[in-house]
Design an enzyme around this catalytic site. Structure first.
Site, PDB file in Angstrom:
ATOM      1  N   GLU A 148      17.230 -44.713  25.432  1.00  0.00           N
ATOM      2  CA  GLU A 148      18.131 -43.632  25.393  1.00  0.00           C
ATOM      3  C   GLU A 148      18.450 -43.147  23.994  1.00  0.00           C
ATOM      4  O   GLU A 148      19.148 -42.051  24.085  1.00  0.00           O
ATOM      5  CB  GLU A 148      19.401 -43.870  26.109  1.00  0.00           C
ATOM      6  CG  GLU A 148      20.333 -44.999  25.758  1.00  0.00           C
ATOM      7  CD  GLU A 148      20.036 -46.477  26.345  1.00  0.00           C
ATOM      8  OE1 GLU A 148      18.978 -46.341  26.922  1.00  0.00           O
ATOM      9  OE2 GLU A 148      20.967 -47.277  26.407  1.00  0.00           O
ATOM     10  N   ASN A 149      18.184 -43.766  22.995  1.00  0.00           N
ATOM     11  CA  ASN A 149      18.195 -43.470  21.643  1.00  0.00           C
ATOM     12  C   ASN A 149      17.140 -42.108  21.304  1.00  0.00           C
ATOM     13  O   ASN A 149      17.218 -41.420  20.166  1.00  0.00           O
ATOM     14  CB  ASN A 149      17.958 -44.379  20.603  1.00  0.00           C
ATOM     15  CG  ASN A 149      16.825 -45.124  20.876  1.00  0.00           C
ATOM     16  OD1 ASN A 149      16.312 -45.673  21.878  1.00  0.00           O
ATOM     17  ND2 ASN A 149      16.095 -45.379  19.773  1.00  0.00           N
TER      18      ASN A 149
END
Lengths: 233, 218
Positions: free
Chosen positions: B47-48
């Site tokens: 999710e980064n």
């Protein structure tokens, strides 16, 4: 600095106007893609009572953590903090305030702030502490909470390459919050690994158009790795 | 015997389907990547800002600009893409990720999950967990069934602050595979050699027990 040329001469010029009590939006995820030289400059300036909007707060001696040492941060707006001892000490001593925001909501707060959208509805955080005291609306049978957007007095951003006009390209996962941060500063200051001439970056592959960028400086980066993890073979 | 962490990951991996976009949380969920069934391709979302996460790098591949959501150095597979955090959470909140695996401290019969905060301890934050549980339709929680002191983590009502309300439908513990619906736990499978009685004893919330509870096979 004429016309569209955003390049500044030095770090003093890059952060001129930053004052005590201001809100600063900072790009970066962990220690990846952080504007190292701009953080060092804020440390040098000694500006205090700052509110930082940033996913994390660095580690004790690197990233935003170095500003804790000078007690320059009054409030952090983040999704995940506490990778540093000083942070915990100052929090427990009441010297530091923390507002925890879900990561996607944080990204959206910056994106909306930069896009002139004052608030938005999201399902994230409904029914949790994050939703407490916030307006709830039901759309198509599902509950959503209202979140306000964020605009910073300054945004500090790290990109890979930038041309003189402030067009930016990020590298790999060092992109993270930087594109949203770039849009959400009243004054957006960008630190890049390499400044190139307009035309050298393919217009099809610009991540952040120069309109968002006020000041551009070339830095040198340590790029410290927080969790160096290798595979065996 | 209770399942090992590896076996829990292996059991979760059986829920994968070819062509799934998958987000794996930190801890046991990360191990699921080691048990992707042969002949199946899934793409891991971090999710980064990475879709198509590969294994940890060799010394030669090490790149400070390429990390996962746990801040570990990783690689990217052929066909990967990088994007901003806003795009990443548009994928998650927009329901585009097919399958999400998360750890937790507690779940309850209403599908509530508590996974980020223990009052009295240093609160580090929820990271992307609240977004993941609110956005994903297909979530599996994986955690131990009870604490070391024998206190159940499958409850009538979560005692810790929630990460999300009414969002969990499937749980793989070290003792059982349990589904959640209609305000009850439904026991579907048990770990090899673990009795239904033991699972019942360590489940505080109301649980429906079918006549036959198959043992998991490894």
């Amino acid at each position: 600095m004429a016309g569209f040329d955003k390049v500044v001469k030095n770090y003093d010029e890059a952060l001129a106007g930053l004052q005590d009590g201001m809100t600063v939006i900072a790009g970066g995820f962990g220690l990846c893609g952080i504007p190292e030289g701009l953080i060092a400059q804020i440390r040098k300036m000694g500006t205090r009572d700052l509110t930082f909007v940033s996913n994390n707060c660095g580690v004790d001696d690197f990233g935003l953590g170095v500003l804790l040492a000078g007690k320059q941060i009054r409030k952090m707006v983040s999704s995940y903090v506490g990778e540093n001892k000083l942070f915990e000490e100052q929090l427990l001593a009441g010297e530091l305030e923390v507002e925890l925001v879900p990561q996607g909501t944080l990204a959206e707060k910056m994106r909306a702030g930069g896009a002139g959208i004052p608030a938005f509805f999201t399902a994230t955080g409904y029914g949790t502490l994050v939703g407490e005291g916030k307006e709830v609306r039901e759309f198509d049978g599902r509950h959503y909470i209202m979140e306000r957007s964020i605009v910073g007095d300054f945004a500090i951003v790290k990109a890979w390459k930038g041309d003189r006009y402030g067009n930016l390209v990020y590298r790999n996962t060092a992109r993270n919050f930087n594109p949203m941060a770039a849009t959400a500063g009243k004054i957006t200051v960008v630190e890049v690994e390499e400044i190139v001439e307009p035309g050298e970056l393919d217009p099809n592959e610009i991540h952040t158009p120069g309109i968002y960028v006020n000041r551009l400086i070339q830095g040198s980066f340590e790029k410290r790795i927080e969790r160096r993890t290798l595979r065996a073979d | 015997m209770a399942l090992t962490r590896e076996q829990m990951a292996q059991r979760v991996a059986r829920e994968l389907q070819d062509g799934y976009y998958v987000n794996l949380g930190i801890g046991i969920p990360t191990l699921v990547a080691n048990y992707i069934p042969k002949g199946m391709t899934v793409m891991l979302q971090s999710e980064n800002g990475l879709l198509g996460m590969g294994p940890f790098p060799t010394e030669a591949e090490l790149d400070a600009d390429l990390i996962n959501a746990g801040k570990q150095t990783v690689t990217a597979i052929t066909g990967a893409s990088y994007f901003s955090s806003a795009d990443s959470f548009a994928m998650i909140r927009g329901g585009h990720v097919d399958f999400t695996v998360l750890g937790a401290f507690e779940v309850d019969i209403e599908g509530n999950i508590a996974s980020y905060m223990i009052p009295g301890k240093m609160v580090k934050g929820m990271g992307g967990a609240m977004d993941l549980v609110a956005g994903a339709a297909n979530i599996i929680v994986t955690m131990t069934h009870a604490s070391k002191h024998g206190e159940s983590k499958l409850l009538t009502r979560c005692s810790l602050p929630l990460t999300g309300a009414g969002c969990i439908k499937k749980v793989v513990t070290d003792l059982a595979y349990v589904e959640i619906r209609e305000g009850k736990f439904w026991l579907k499978e048990r770990a090899p050699g673990v009795s239904v009685d033991e699972i019942v004893r360590l489940t505080e919330g109301k649980m429906v027990i079918p006549d036959v509870v198959p043992e998991m096979e490894f």
